[in-house]
Write a protein that holds these residues in place. Structure first.
Motif, PDB file in Angstrom:
ATOM      1  N   CYS A 147       0.843  -1.214   0.000  1.00 45.32           N
ATOM      2  CA  CYS A 147       0.000   0.000   0.000  1.00 45.32           C
ATOM      3  C   CYS A 147       0.870   1.253   0.000  1.00 45.32           C
ATOM      4  O   CYS A 147       0.588   2.211  -0.733  1.00 45.32           O
ATOM      5  CB  CYS A 147      -0.927   0.002   1.213  1.00 45.32           C
ATOM      6  N   ARG A 148       1.920   1.250   0.837  1.00 48.14           N
ATOM      7  CA  ARG A 148       2.818   2.412   0.879  1.00 48.14           C
ATOM      8  C   ARG A 148       3.529   2.593  -0.471  1.00 48.14           C
ATOM      9  O   ARG A 148       3.675   3.718  -0.962  1.00 48.14           O
ATOM     10  CB  ARG A 148       3.841   2.243   2.004  1.00 48.14           C
ATOM     11  N   ASP A 168       1.131   3.983  -3.043  1.00 53.97           N
ATOM     12  CA  ASP A 168       0.898   5.414  -2.796  1.00 53.97           C
ATOM     13  C   ASP A 168       2.078   6.246  -3.306  1.00 53.97           C
ATOM     14  O   ASP A 168       1.887   7.303  -3.922  1.00 53.97           O
ATOM     15  CB  ASP A 168       0.686   5.670  -1.304  1.00 53.97           C
ATOM     16  N   ASP A 169       3.313   5.764  -3.042  1.00 51.95           N
ATOM     17  CA  ASP A 169       4.503   6.500  -3.487  1.00 51.95           C
ATOM     18  C   ASP A 169       4.576   6.551  -5.018  1.00 51.95           C
ATOM     19  O   ASP A 169       4.879   7.604  -5.591  1.00 51.95           O
ATOM     20  CB  ASP A 169       5.770   5.836  -2.934  1.00 51.95           C
ATOM     21  N   GLU A 192       2.088   6.154  -7.147  1.00 54.19           N
ATOM     22  CA  GLU A 192       0.981   6.986  -7.658  1.00 54.19           C
ATOM     23  C   GLU A 192       1.340   8.461  -7.582  1.00 54.19           C
ATOM     24  O   GLU A 192       1.057   9.231  -8.500  1.00 54.19           O
ATOM     25  CB  GLU A 192      -0.288   6.706  -6.849  1.00 54.19           C
ATOM     26  N   ARG A 193       2.001   8.850  -6.495  1.00 51.91           N
ATOM     27  CA  ARG A 193       2.400  10.252  -6.328  1.00 51.91           C
ATOM     28  C   ARG A 193       3.419  10.659  -7.388  1.00 51.91           C
ATOM     29  O   ARG A 193       3.287  11.722  -8.000  1.00 51.91           O
ATOM     30  CB  ARG A 193       2.973  10.465  -4.917  1.00 51.91           C
ATOM     31  N   SER A 218       1.795  10.677 -10.887  1.00 47.50           N
ATOM     32  CA  SER A 218       0.882  11.824 -10.961  1.00 47.50           C
ATOM     33  C   SER A 218       1.650  13.119 -11.197  1.00 47.50           C
ATOM     34  O   SER A 218       1.235  13.974 -11.999  1.00 47.50           O
ATOM     35  CB  SER A 218       0.059  11.916  -9.679  1.00 47.50           C
ATOM     36  N   GLN A 244      -3.758   3.354  -9.731  1.00 42.47           N
ATOM     37  CA  GLN A 244      -4.916   3.755  -8.910  1.00 42.47           C
ATOM     38  C   GLN A 244      -5.866   2.575  -8.704  1.00 42.47           C
ATOM     39  O   GLN A 244      -6.482   2.445  -7.644  1.00 42.47           O
ATOM     40  CB  GLN A 244      -5.633   4.942  -9.562  1.00 42.47           C
ATOM     41  N   GLN A 275      -4.362   0.585  -5.950  1.00 38.03           N
ATOM     42  CA  GLN A 275      -4.699   1.175  -4.652  1.00 38.03           C
ATOM     43  C   GLN A 275      -6.112   0.788  -4.222  1.00 38.03           C
ATOM     44  O   GLN A 275      -6.349   0.420  -3.070  1.00 38.03           O
ATOM     45  CB  GLN A 275      -4.576   2.699  -4.719  1.00 38.03           C
ATOM     46  N   GLN A 276      -7.059   0.861  -5.176  1.00 38.83           N
ATOM     47  CA  GLN A 276      -8.453   0.517  -4.864  1.00 38.83           C
ATOM     48  C   GLN A 276      -8.585  -0.964  -4.519  1.00 38.83           C
ATOM     49  O   GLN A 276      -9.305  -1.353  -3.591  1.00 38.83           O
ATOM     50  CB  GLN A 276      -9.351   0.876  -6.039  1.00 38.83           C
TER      51      GLN A 276
END
Length: 461
Positions: free
Chosen positions: A195-196, A199-200, A202-203, A206, A411, A414-415
C-alpha cells in the motif's frame, strides 16, 4: 544487428565544412576504398578507434577533396556499429560526389533517424533517450535544451526504471503466493508495504503526468490567443510581437478571416501567438467560420490577450464580456487597450469591474508604445519554472499518454488493496502499470510505433 552499411550527409547546406556519416559492419572497409591517407603506408583499417586521419578521397585517380576521417569501432560508437565520419569542404558537389562513391562501393542511403534507431536497437540508448535526440536538435531555447539534455542523459529513464523494478518485485511476491494458494497462511507480499509503495508510485506518476502542461508549454510555446472586435489592432500587435509583417493590416473590417500562428522567444520563453478573426455580427459565411475558429483557439489558449480599441472601450467591453469572460475561467486574461495615443484621458476607461487576477495595459501597437511592458506581463502570466538539467519534466505526448494509463492502473491497484481484492486481480493491474512504464523506454514497443517515431527525424541523425 543490421547487416547493411548506411551513409548520409549529417550537416546542413551552406556551411564551409560538411560531414558524411557511415555506419555498419563494412563502414571502415568501404571508406578505405575511396580514401587514401596522406601518410605513406598508413591504412584506415589498421587505425585505432577515436582517431582522425588526414588524406584524400579519390574517384579513380582524380582527387575529389582533402578530408579528415574519424574512426569508431563497435560497440563504442553512437550506433554501436563500426562507423566513420568524413569531414570535407561544404560544397554540395563534393558532398554528393563522396556519397555517390560510398554507394558505388557498397553503402546505401540512410533513412530519416536510422542512425539513432540503430543506436536504440543496439542497446546504446532506450527509446525515450532516442526521442530526446530529436528534441535536442530542435531545441530553440535554453529551457528546451536543458529538458532534452536531461532526458538524453537518462534522468527520465532512471526514474521509470526505479518505479518498474519496485513493482516487479512486489508482483513477483504476489504471484508466488498464488502458486501456494493451498496454504492460506502464507503471505510473501506485505500488504501494508505494498500500500505504501502504491501510494509513493501513484504520487510520482501523478507528478510526471501533471508536469506535461509545463513541458508542453516549454517545448511548443505557451499558447496566447489574441482576440477582440474587428479593427482593434490584433494583427498589428502580432506583427509587432513577431517583429515581421506576418498578418495583413487594413482599416477594412474583417480582414483577418482565419487563424494566423507563429512563435517568438521572449527572455528565454517561447510564446505561440495566435491572431484570430475579429468578433462581430456578420452574414459572411467565411468570416463566420473564422469567428468560430476564434473561440476554438480561445479555449485552447493558456493566455488570452483581449484587444480593445481604447477609443470605443466601454462599448466593446459591454458587447463582448458575456462571450469572452466565461471562456477565460482558469486562463490568464490580459486586457490590452490599444490606440491609447488617440485617447486624451485613459483614466476615464474603467477596467476595475473585472476580477482581480485580470491584468490590463494601455498600448499603441502602431507606435510600439508600452510593448516592452506588455512582454513583461506575458512572462509573468506564463509563470514557467526555471528548468535545470536535473529536472524531470514530460514533454512528449507519447510519454504523457503512457503515463496516464500507468496512473490509472496504479490507482486500480490502490483501490484493489483497499477493498482486499484477490492477489491475481491486484497483480494484473500491477503488470499493466509495468507495461505502460516499459512502453516509454521502448521495451514493449512494436515496429509500427518505432517507424512512426524515427520517420520524423532528420536524415543523418
Amino acid at each position: 544487428m543490421n547487416q547493411d552499411t548506411i551513409c548520409a550527409i549529417a550537416t546542413g547546406q551552406g556551411g564551409a565544412i560538411g560531414c558524411i556519416r557511415v555506419s555498419g559492419p563494412e563502414a571502415i572497409g568501404i571508406t578505405s576504398r575511396i580514401f587514401i591517407p596522406a601518410m605513406a603506408g598508413k591504412r584506415l583499417e589498421k587505425s585505432k578507434p577515436y582517431t582522425l586521419t588526414f588524406g584524400c578521397v579519390y574517384n579513380d585517380t582524380e582527387i575529389v577533396d582533402e578530408v579528415l576521417v574519424s574512426l569508431f569501432r563497435a560497440p563504442h560508437s553512437y550506433t554501436g556499429e563500426n562507423s566513420t565520419e568524413i569531414t570535407c569542404h561544404g560544397s554540395n558537389y563534393i558532398l554528393q560526389k563522396i556519397l555517390q562513391l560510398l554507394i558505388k562501393n557498397g553503402c546505401r542511403m540512410a533513412k530519416p533517424g536510422e542512425y539513432t534507431q540503430r543506436a536504440f536497437l543496439n542497446g546504446k540508448m532506450d527509446l525515450s533517450q532516442a526521442e530526446a535526440v530529436a528534441d535536442l536538435i530542435a531545441s530553440s531555447s535554453a529551457a528546451t535544451h536543458r529538458l532534452a539534455m536531461s532526458q538524453m542523459r537518462g534522468g527520465f529513464s532512471k526514474e521509470l526504471t526505479s518505479l518498474r523494478d519496485q513493482l516487479l518485485r512486489f508482483t513477483s511476491l504476489i504471484e508466488l503466493e498464488l502458486d501456494f494458494s493451498d496454504h492460506e497462511e502464507l503471505e510473501f507480499a506485505d500488504r501494508a508495504e505494498l500500500c505504501r509503495l502504491a501510494d509513493d508510485i501513484e504520487r510520482v506518476i501523478s507528478q510526471l503526468v501533471h508536469s506535461f502542461s509545463v513541458g508542453n508549454a516549454i517545448k511548443n510555446g505557451v499558447p496566447v490567443a489574441i482576440i477582440g472586435e474587428t479593427n482593434a489592432g490584433k494583427s498589428t500587435l502580432l506583427n509587432v510581437l513577431l517583429n515581421e509583417e506576418k498578418a495583413i493590416v487594413s482599416d477594412i473590417h474583417g480582414t483577418t478571416r482565419d487563424v494566423i500562428e507563429d512563435t517568438v522567444n521572449i527572455d528565454g520563453i517561447t510564446f505561440r501567438f495566435i491572431d484570430t478573426a475579429g468578433i462581430r455580427e456578420t452574414n459572411d459565411t467565411i468570416e463566420s467560420l473564422g469567428i468560430e475558429r476564434t473561440f476554438q483557439k480561445l479555449d485552447q489558449a493558456e493566455i488570452v490577450l483581449w484587444m480593445i480599441d481604447a477609443t470605443d472601450a466601454s462599448s466593446q467591453i459591454v458587447q463582448l464580456s458575456e462571450q469572452i469572460l466565461p471562456r477565460c475561467e482558469g486562463k490568464q486574461l490580459i486586457l490590452v487597450l490599444n490606440k491609447a495615443d488617440l485617447v486624451q484621458d485613459t483614466s476615464s476607461i474603467a477596467t476595475t469591474d473585472f476580477p482581480k487576477n485580470v491584468k490590463s495595459i494601455f498600448i499603441s501597437a502602431k507606435r510600439r508604445t508600452n510593448i516592452d511592458e506588455l512582454q513583461q506581463i506575458l512572462i509573468a502570466a506564463a509563470n514557467l519554472p526555471t528548468v535545470t538539467q536535473n529536472d524531470i519534466i514530460v514533454t512528449n505526448i507519447r510519454h504523457y499518454e503512457a503515463l496516464t494509463h500507468a496512473l490509472e492502473a496504479i490507482q486500480r491497484v490502490q483501490q484493489g488493496l483497499a477493498n482486499n481484492l484477490s492477489g491475481d486481480f491486484v497483480s494484473q493491474d500491477i503488470r499493466e502499470c509495468i507495461f505502460h512504464l516499459s512502453d516509454i523506454a521502448g521495451e514493449v514497443t512494436n515496429d509500427m510505433v518505432l517507424q512512426n517515431i524515427f520517420q520524423h527525424f532528420c536524415i543523418g541523425k
